[in-house]
Write an enzyme that holds these catalytic residues in place. Structure first.
Site, PDB file in Angstrom:
ATOM      1  N   LYS A 185      38.708  41.431  42.728  1.00  0.00           N
ATOM      2  CA  LYS A 185      39.148  41.240  44.439  1.00  0.00           C
ATOM      3  C   LYS A 185      38.302  41.749  45.343  1.00  0.00           C
ATOM      4  O   LYS A 185      37.716  42.955  45.458  1.00  0.00           O
ATOM      5  CB  LYS A 185      40.551  41.749  44.511  1.00  0.00           C
ATOM      6  N   HIS A 257      48.871  38.297  32.126  1.00  0.00           N
ATOM      7  CA  HIS A 257      49.202  39.511  32.979  1.00  0.00           C
ATOM      8  C   HIS A 257      49.850  40.473  32.034  1.00  0.00           C
ATOM      9  O   HIS A 257      49.738  41.412  32.312  1.00  0.00           O
ATOM     10  CB  HIS A 257      49.869  39.143  34.209  1.00  0.00           C
ATOM     11  N   ARG A 260      47.320  42.204  30.210  1.00  0.00           N
ATOM     12  CA  ARG A 260      46.731  43.294  31.056  1.00  0.00           C
ATOM     13  C   ARG A 260      47.483  44.330  31.116  1.00  0.00           C
ATOM     14  O   ARG A 260      46.951  45.447  31.065  1.00  0.00           O
ATOM     15  CB  ARG A 260      46.501  42.590  32.603  1.00  0.00           C
ATOM     16  N   HIS A 283      42.370  48.580  40.427  1.00  0.00           N
ATOM     17  CA  HIS A 283      43.162  48.818  41.336  1.00  0.00           C
ATOM     18  C   HIS A 283      42.498  49.632  42.554  1.00  0.00           C
ATOM     19  O   HIS A 283      41.994  50.734  42.410  1.00  0.00           O
ATOM     20  CB  HIS A 283      44.490  49.277  40.725  1.00  0.00           C
ATOM     21  N   TYR A 292      52.415  52.295  35.428  1.00  0.00           N
ATOM     22  CA  TYR A 292      52.674  52.335  33.963  1.00  0.00           C
ATOM     23  C   TYR A 292      53.159  53.776  33.243  1.00  0.00           C
ATOM     24  O   TYR A 292      53.267  53.845  32.449  1.00  0.00           O
ATOM     25  CB  TYR A 292      51.129  52.237  33.291  1.00  0.00           C
TER      26      TYR A 292
END
Length: 313
Positions: A185, A257, A260, A283, A292
């Site tokens: 990103k 996802h 992931r 991230h 997580y």
């Protein structure tokens, strides 16, 4: 006044309506918001204005205590925190507009706290379920099977976003890579190590990759006939659906996802530190990765409740 003419509006009510319309016009003229977005702002402000009028207050003149009362009423009514947060966001922008245009000398929302929004835990697969998916992929003959094994091994080894995975350039693996250079990103690059299984799967797939190339060459690792020139996210999702059925897993639980999420959770299960997982996932903020750790806590709690002898009493 049932059956009669409606009660005349007070001067403050008229002023409030004028302020709302001026705010909505600004959103269109300066921000070019879509009609649906404009309608959502109108509804949210109308809801707040109606509640305040019922208590003798005007929206344009409300203070912080008035707005706290409104937010408290939303909570008591059981409104979803996400919806309440959206309404507060509309109010913040409305009062910011009034302050900036000189219609008020303060912004009553600056001291308000946003409603607490519970964050859903990510869905994951167990290590045994990931193995079952890989076994099912290995059972598919020919180039399609080798490509699918490669996709799964690379995804589970790296935790790439699906757009990053299907759009990988062939240059990333042209030699014998032990790490992938991934552009994520915002164009940010990160280095992600590969497992031996992923490197072996890439090597096997490269031997048959030419089958998927229409022209003389392709810049992508996973070329296809799509307009993008590479395997699409949708097609990969379809392949996973079919694979889940073959592996005996509810296909509603399987997606790129989810894999992931499984990558991150299983790494932490095996002792990886949170900062390393953050870097591999790409991230920007470690608070995103911290979700997580909540998965691990929840699994530990369930394990204790299921198996600890004192929990059975």
């Amino acid at each position: 006044m049932a059956g009669g003419a409606p009660e005349p509006k007070t001067a403050s009510a008229v002023a409030g309506e004028f302020a709302v319309e001026a705010f909505l016009e600004m959103l269109v003229a300066e921000r070019g918001v879509a009609k649906n977005t404009l309608d959502a702002y109108r509804r949210d402000l109308a809801d707040a204005g109606g509640w305040l009028r019922g208590r003798g207050r005007a929206l344009a003149l409300a203070d912080s205590d008035d707005l706290r009362g409104y937010l408290g009423a939303l909570e008591r009514a059981g409104l979803a925190p996400r919806t309440a947060a959206r309404r507060l966001s509309a109010l913040r922008q409305f009062y910011r507009f009034l302050y900036a245009d000189g219609h008020r000398d303060d912004d009553p929302t600056t001291v308000l706290d946003a409603p607490r929004r519970g964050r859903p835990l990510p869905k994951i697969l167990s290590e045994a379920e990931v193995d079952a998916l890989l076994d099912a992929a290995r059972g598919i003959d020919g180039p399609e099977g080798l490509r699918l094994v490669c996709l799964l091994e690379v995804l589970y080894a790296t935790g790439l976003r699906v757009s990053e995975l299907v759009g990988l350039p062939f240059a990333a693996v042209a030699r014998d890579p032990r790490v992938l250079l991934v552009r994520g990103k915002g164009g940010k690059e990160r280095m992600v190590p590969l497992t031996d299984a992923a490197m072996a799967a890439i090597s096997d797939y490269k031997a048959v990759r030419g089958v998927f190339i229409l022209g003389k060459s392709s810049p992508f690792l996973y070329p296809s006939r799509s307009a993008e020139g590479h395997l699409t996210r949708r097609r990969f999702g379809q392949l996973l659906d079919d694979l889940a059925v073959e592996a005996g897993i509810d296909r509603g639980r399987v997606s790129p996802h989810v894999l992931r999420h499984a990558f991150a959770t299983h790494l932490l299960d095996h002792g990886a530190d949170l900062r390393s997982v953050q870097q591999m996932l790409g991230h920007a903020d470690i608070s995103t990765t911290q979700i997580y750790t909540h998965v691990l806590t929840e699994r530990l709690r369930a394990l204790v409740e299921s198996h600890h002898p004192l929990a059975q009493r």
